[in-house]
Design a protein around this motif. Structure first.
Motif, PDB file in Angstrom:
ATOM      1  N   UNK A   6       0.843  -1.185   0.000  1.00 41.00           N
ATOM      2  CA  UNK A   6       0.000   0.000   0.000  1.00 41.00           C
ATOM      3  C   UNK A   6       0.880   1.237   0.000  1.00 41.00           C
ATOM      4  N   UNK A   7       0.451   2.228  -0.764  1.00 45.17           N
ATOM      5  CA  UNK A   7       1.001   3.571  -0.692  1.00 45.17           C
ATOM      6  C   UNK A   7      -0.207   4.469  -0.456  1.00 45.17           C
ATOM      7  N   UNK A   8      -0.167   5.302   0.601  1.00 44.50           N
ATOM      8  CA  UNK A   8      -1.310   6.148   0.922  1.00 44.50           C
ATOM      9  C   UNK A   8      -0.845   7.429   1.595  1.00 44.50           C
ATOM     10  N   UNK A  95       4.543   0.338   1.377  1.00 38.47           N
ATOM     11  CA  UNK A  95       4.813  -0.523   2.517  1.00 38.47           C
ATOM     12  C   UNK A  95       4.077  -1.847   2.375  1.00 38.47           C
ATOM     13  N   UNK A  96       4.706  -2.901   2.870  1.00 37.34           N
ATOM     14  CA  UNK A  96       4.125  -4.244   2.846  1.00 37.34           C
ATOM     15  C   UNK A  96       3.021  -4.321   3.889  1.00 37.34           C
ATOM     16  N   UNK A 107      -3.264 -13.486  -6.972  1.00 33.17           N
ATOM     17  CA  UNK A 107      -4.233 -12.429  -6.772  1.00 33.17           C
ATOM     18  C   UNK A 107      -3.785 -11.258  -7.642  1.00 33.17           C
ATOM     19  N   UNK A 108      -4.709 -10.696  -8.429  1.00 34.43           N
ATOM     20  CA  UNK A 108      -4.326  -9.670  -9.395  1.00 34.43           C
ATOM     21  C   UNK A 108      -4.822  -8.275  -9.041  1.00 34.43           C
ATOM     22  N   UNK A 109      -5.825  -8.180  -8.189  1.00 36.31           N
ATOM     23  CA  UNK A 109      -6.389  -6.881  -7.831  1.00 36.31           C
ATOM     24  C   UNK A 109      -6.967  -6.986  -6.429  1.00 36.31           C
ATOM     25  N   UNK A 110      -6.768  -5.930  -5.623  1.00 36.17           N
ATOM     26  CA  UNK A 110      -7.282  -5.912  -4.257  1.00 36.17           C
ATOM     27  C   UNK A 110      -8.365  -4.850  -4.121  1.00 36.17           C
ATOM     28  N   UNK A 111      -9.436  -5.212  -3.404  1.00 34.47           N
ATOM     29  CA  UNK A 111     -10.506  -4.267  -3.111  1.00 34.47           C
ATOM     30  C   UNK A 111     -10.570  -4.123  -1.586  1.00 34.47           C
ATOM     31  N   UNK A 156      -0.904  -2.543  -4.539  1.00 33.56           N
ATOM     32  CA  UNK A 156      -0.080  -3.268  -5.503  1.00 33.56           C
ATOM     33  C   UNK A 156       0.179  -4.672  -4.973  1.00 33.56           C
ATOM     34  N   UNK A 157       0.047  -5.641  -5.866  1.00 35.71           N
ATOM     35  CA  UNK A 157       0.351  -7.023  -5.508  1.00 35.71           C
ATOM     36  C   UNK A 157       1.578  -7.430  -6.312  1.00 35.71           C
TER      37      UNK A 157
END
Length: 160
Positions: A6-8, A95-96, A107-111, A156-157
């Motif tokens: 994640x980047x936020x 960050x992880x 897994x290709x996309x996270x919601x 991002x995965x």
């Protein structure tokens, strides 16, 4: 192994994490792809680190077991450890958050459906029931006397 990053942009809060306990499990929601035939499942699927599913042929258990409709292969994914909190950084850093051991699938996309938690950066105020479905969140920290926010989320995965 797959890693969810994640980047936020966190303003006034830190320690962003899923509300994920054995009493209240978080369901991580993904698009899934078979690594054998490359078929992507049309629907999102959900995975809990507290659920154990049997794999056929007495091959043990996994948090997620899936059979590809195209090639009929069975695949699995297991969450390796509890989620890691995203800490506030300026500028925002990648960050992880979570690691998976995936066998036969990706897994290709996270919601980011579900409830998240955060802590006030200066005040230590606890924020719960944060919903990130819309890609941003705004609130007010009474102790700090200031607005707090989470925005510009980039998920991002990646393989590691």
């Amino acid at each position: 192994m797959l890693t969810l990053h994640l980047t936020a942009d966190l303003s006034g809060v830190t320690e962003l994490r899923p509300d994920d306990t054995s009493d209240n499990p978080f369901w991580y929601t993904f698009k899934v792809q078979c690594t054998s035939c490359r078929e992507i499942h049309p629907n999102f699927v959900s995975v809990s680190r507290f659920e154990a599913n049997d794999m056929s042929g007495s091959r043990g258990e996994a948090n997620f077991v899936w059979k590809c409709k195209s090639c009929k292969r069975e695949s699995s994914a297991t969450i390796k450890a509890p989620p890691i909190s995203y800490t506030q950084a300026s500028p925002p850093t990648r960050q992880r958050i979570l690691e998976f051991d995936c066998r036969g699938l990706e897994f290709t996309e996270f919601k980011p459906e579900g409830e998240w938690l955060a802590t006030g950066l200066e005040s230590n105020s606890k924020f719960a029931a944060i919903e990130l479905d819309e890609g941003e969140w705004f609130d007010y920290d009474e102790k700090a006397g200031d607005e707090v926010s989470i925005k510009d989320l980039k998920w991002e995965i990646s393989r590691n």
